[in-house]
Design a protein around this motif. Sequence first.
Motif, PDB file in Angstrom:
ATOM      1  N   UNK A  12     -43.636 -39.481   3.150  1.00 25.52           N
ATOM      2  CA  UNK A  12     -42.643 -40.501   3.498  1.00 25.52           C
ATOM      3  C   UNK A  12     -43.152 -41.353   4.655  1.00 25.52           C
ATOM      4  N   UNK A  13     -43.095 -42.683   4.465  1.00 27.82           N
ATOM      5  CA  UNK A  13     -43.467 -43.595   5.549  1.00 27.82           C
ATOM      6  C   UNK A  13     -42.407 -44.686   5.678  1.00 27.82           C
ATOM      7  N   UNK A  14     -42.288 -45.230   6.889  1.00 22.43           N
ATOM      8  CA  UNK A  14     -41.489 -46.424   7.126  1.00 22.43           C
ATOM      9  C   UNK A  14     -42.454 -47.601   7.127  1.00 22.43           C
ATOM     10  N   UNK A  21     -37.055 -56.198   6.114  1.00 22.33           N
ATOM     11  CA  UNK A  21     -37.480 -55.757   7.443  1.00 22.33           C
ATOM     12  C   UNK A  21     -38.150 -54.387   7.378  1.00 22.33           C
ATOM     13  N   UNK A  22     -37.365 -53.332   7.157  1.00 19.29           N
ATOM     14  CA  UNK A  22     -37.940 -51.989   7.070  1.00 19.29           C
ATOM     15  C   UNK A  22     -37.489 -51.307   5.785  1.00 19.29           C
ATOM     16  N   UNK A  23     -38.404 -50.590   5.151  1.00 17.61           N
ATOM     17  CA  UNK A  23     -38.066 -49.801   3.958  1.00 17.61           C
ATOM     18  C   UNK A  23     -38.653 -48.410   4.124  1.00 17.61           C
ATOM     19  N   UNK A  24     -38.035 -47.462   3.427  1.00 13.38           N
ATOM     20  CA  UNK A  24     -38.560 -46.097   3.371  1.00 13.38           C
ATOM     21  C   UNK A  24     -39.339 -45.972   2.069  1.00 13.38           C
ATOM     22  N   UNK A  25     -40.615 -45.648   2.157  1.00 16.81           N
ATOM     23  CA  UNK A  25     -41.455 -45.450   0.973  1.00 16.81           C
ATOM     24  C   UNK A  25     -41.685 -43.963   0.767  1.00 16.81           C
TER      25      UNK A  25
END
Length: 281
Positions: A12-14, A21-25
């Motif tokens: 998991x990365x931001x 703007x920001x997503x959780x991958x």
Amino acid sequence: MLKVKKTLNNNVVVAEHPDHEEVILIGKGLGFNRSAGDPIADEQAEKFFVLKDRQEQDQYVKLLDFVDETFVGIMNEFVEKLEDRFQARVNEHIHVGLTDHLYFTIRRIEQGHGIKNPFLKETELAYPKEFSVASELTEWLNGQLDIRIPEGEIGFIALHIHSAVTNRNLNEINQHTQLVSELIGMIETHLDIKIDRQDANYLRLVRHLHHAVERIRNENYVENHDSLKTVLQSEYPVCYSLAWKLMKVMQQRLKTAVPESEAVYLTLHLQRLEDNVRTSL
């Protein structure tokens, strides 16, 4: 290409996203050996979601500090299966809310604590599709986690699912479910009866109460029935009086007016239920 903002764990990365703007991958090995500023293609992720609320982002990050990666992966697969069942995207808060809830629930089960849910039947009646999917996915979880999640927990999972599917606040849904259960208790006390939870009239009453709460909350009132109200008041004074008591409780809990027409529908449901209980004695 996106840019890694923070690696949360190996999977998991931001990332910084041009639109969100920001997503959780999320993806197997996605975060391995990656540092802030590294480029990353969104197609490398098995799933990505947006937590727009900063507090939710912080909650999710904290969650990953003590929830193991395997469990996070299982919960992400759970959400994918959920979206497949409903053929729709669900509110992404479920990644935070349900992961947190189930992680601690499973810890309690492993420690030998029981799960009690006094609102199980009311939840099943109010949200039958969500309850059915919760039952199915709980069986899948049992296999994934090698554990036996008790039936009472299915009701709580169903509420999380309903919240995610309808974009409704979970606390509000819980309050409404508890309100309906309280109203049922009032009915049993005032009519001095014990209601059979399998009785068809009980099922109709619970569904009506949930629909009534929704109508009142959305101010989607039903038409007035003054002439029928007068007849019912005369023919069934006990049930009519109880209907008004229930309406007052609903008004207090929901903090909004309850239309008088609701007394007609409640009285009819109450009288039908009481008649059925009395005749079966």
